[in-house]
Design an enzyme around this catalytic site. Structure first.
Site, PDB file in Angstrom:
ATOM      1  CG  ASP A 162      -3.752  11.477   7.789  1.00 61.17           C
ATOM      2  OD1 ASP A 162      -2.627  11.059   7.444  1.00 61.17           O
ATOM      3  OD2 ASP A 162      -4.211  12.562   7.400  1.00 61.17           O
ATOM      4  CD  GLU A 189       0.045  13.982   3.634  1.00 63.26           C
ATOM      5  OE1 GLU A 189       0.411  14.849   2.821  1.00 63.26           O
ATOM      6  OE2 GLU A 189      -0.937  13.257   3.423  1.00 63.26           O
TER       7      GLU A 189
HETATM    8 ZN    ZN Z   1      -3.284  11.703   0.240  1.00 58.00          ZN
HETATM    9 ZN    ZN Z   2      -0.825  10.392   1.273  1.00 57.15          ZN
END
Ligand code: ZN
Ligand code: ZN
Length: 419
Positions: free
Chosen positions: A78, A145
């Site tokens: 991401d 994440e």
């Molecule tokens: Zn980050």
């Molecule tokens: Zn990262």
């Protein structure tokens, strides 16, 4: 382990192309559809068994190659709501819709595009050089994440039952440091982070008649001050924690006492016991302050997100550092201390009850780090080099960085993949 990395240099032009394409097309957390399809197509072409849609947009590629150890290699996919500075021809002009429904610019400002590219490079190598290793490899391309939710989402989607068991989980993250350099350390590597939303309930009314109300603003104010005593009065001098109130919101007019107030908290800890104690203290203080004010009902405390403590298994990390040092030379492998940032990678090790190791790699021109590769953070603090999440965090030494990051994955994996 030169047998796995042999010929990798011939792939680098292709990998740089993959990287530029990913960089130009970043996607927000849990929206990594295009990225996932790029990943799935390449893994399929390389001969992996590919499963998409794991925990939302996650992709898992499995390569079974006979007897031997089993290694999980993870990359996160991401990007962030950041407007990229004009620096490279492949800069992102992408936008996305954030969870609040707002259209925001999107950029790979944390460099997850380098993680995806290096893992694809490692996957290609492992597939092409099958006769030089044996065992099982799981490549995990994780969503979300940045909001601490992707690893959990994949695990909650039956990850451990659906895919082969693994002996170790390995992952890496790009940082602001000279390309070619690797950073790791055994033990606690990154902080646990907990973000909480606290809603305090009072009874609204006219500001001229506070006796007819229970003022949630006064309760919130007491909570903010009392929370400061957790670190100052409840933890030992040798314990470390941060408790910050990052947002406070209540009311809209000077002569109206509102019915509720909202606070947003961010907590960082480096020890599971300290984390438990701090979270318990927050709940106790918030609840007690509301009760002390005669609140009509107890406050609500809801998690916004949470990242577990990232602990690098001691022995495994020592083995890895030794292997990196043999492969790349002591000048390019550094032992660092604990970092206050957070990561959800550790969940893959914890959930399976296996050791995990996470390391960092540099991706920038060495001239940006006048103090040398040992302390790259100094250049970031001095404003000479961009840090992660900055609109200027665009690796300018992509080729050697991708090469080293791919070599690092292969060198680490080789320790479990008996030839
Ligand atoms: Zn980050
Ligand atoms: Zn990262």
């Amino acid at each position: 382990m030169t047998t796995l990395t042999a010929g990798l240099a011939d792939r680098i032009a292709d990998l740089v192309e993959v990287y530029r394409d990913l960089h130009e097309h970043p996607e927000l957390s849990f929206q990594e559809k295009r990225t996932a399809s790029v990943v799935a197509a390449r893994l399929t072409a390389a001969g992996f068994e590919v499963t998409t849609g794991v925990g939302g947009t996650g992709v898992v590629g499995v390569l079974r190659n006979g007897e031997g150890g089993s290694v999980l290699l993870r990359a996160d996919m991401d990007a962030l709501p950041v407007d990229e500075t004009e620096k490279v021809s492949y800069r992102s002009r992408a936008t996305g819709v954030d969870p609040d429904g707002d259209v925001v610019p999107v950029m790979h400002a944390c460099g997850h595009d380098t993680h995806v590219t290096a893992l694809l490079g490692a996957a290609d190598q492992l597939a092409a050089r099958r006769e030089h290793w044996s065992g099982t490899v799981l490549t995990v391309f994780q969503p979300a994440e940045e909001i601490g939710a992707g690893a959990r989402a994949m695990l909650d989607d039956g990850f451990l039952d659906r895919f082969p068991r693994y002996d170790v989980a390995l992952g890496q993250h790009v940082i602001s440091a000279p390309a070619g350099h690797l950073y790791a350390s055994p033990g606690v590597f990154m902080a646990a982070a907990d973000s909480l939303r606290v809603t305090v309930f009072g009874r609204g009314g006219h500001a001229s008649a506070p006796q007819t109300t229970v003022d949630p603003i006064v309760i919130a104010a007491s909570i903010v001050l009392r929370l400061q005593t957790i670190v100052a009065r409840e933890l030992a001098a040798t314990d470390v924690a941060v408790v910050s109130v990052g947002a406070i919101r209540a009311g809209s007019k000077e002569n109206v006492i509102p019915a509720e107030a909202e606070l947003k908290l961010n907590i960082r800890t480096f020890d599971e016991d300290v984390r438990t104690r701090v979270l318990a203290a927050v709940t106790r203080i918030v609840t007690a302050e509301a009760a002390a004010a005669g609140a009509p009902r107890p406050p609500e405390i809801t998690p916004i997100n949470d990242f577990p403590l990232l602990v690098n298994d001691e022995n495994t990390t020592r083995r890895l550092i030794a292997a990196f040092t043999t492969a790349f030379g002591a000048d390019e492998v550094h032992e660092t201390g604990t970092k206050p940032a957070s990561e959800d990678f550790g969940r893959f090790g914890t959930a399976a009850g296996v050791p995990s190791v996470f390391w960092n790699f540099g991706a920038f021109d060495p001239v940006r780090y006048p103090d040398g590769a040992e302390q790259p953070n100094r250049a970031v603090m001095a404003g000479i080099a961009p840090g992660n999440h900055s609109s200027e965090f665009v690796p300018d030494n992509v080729e050697p960085a991708l090469l080293r990051a791919t070599e690092a994955l292969l060198t680490a994996a080789a320790l479990w993949l008996t030839a």
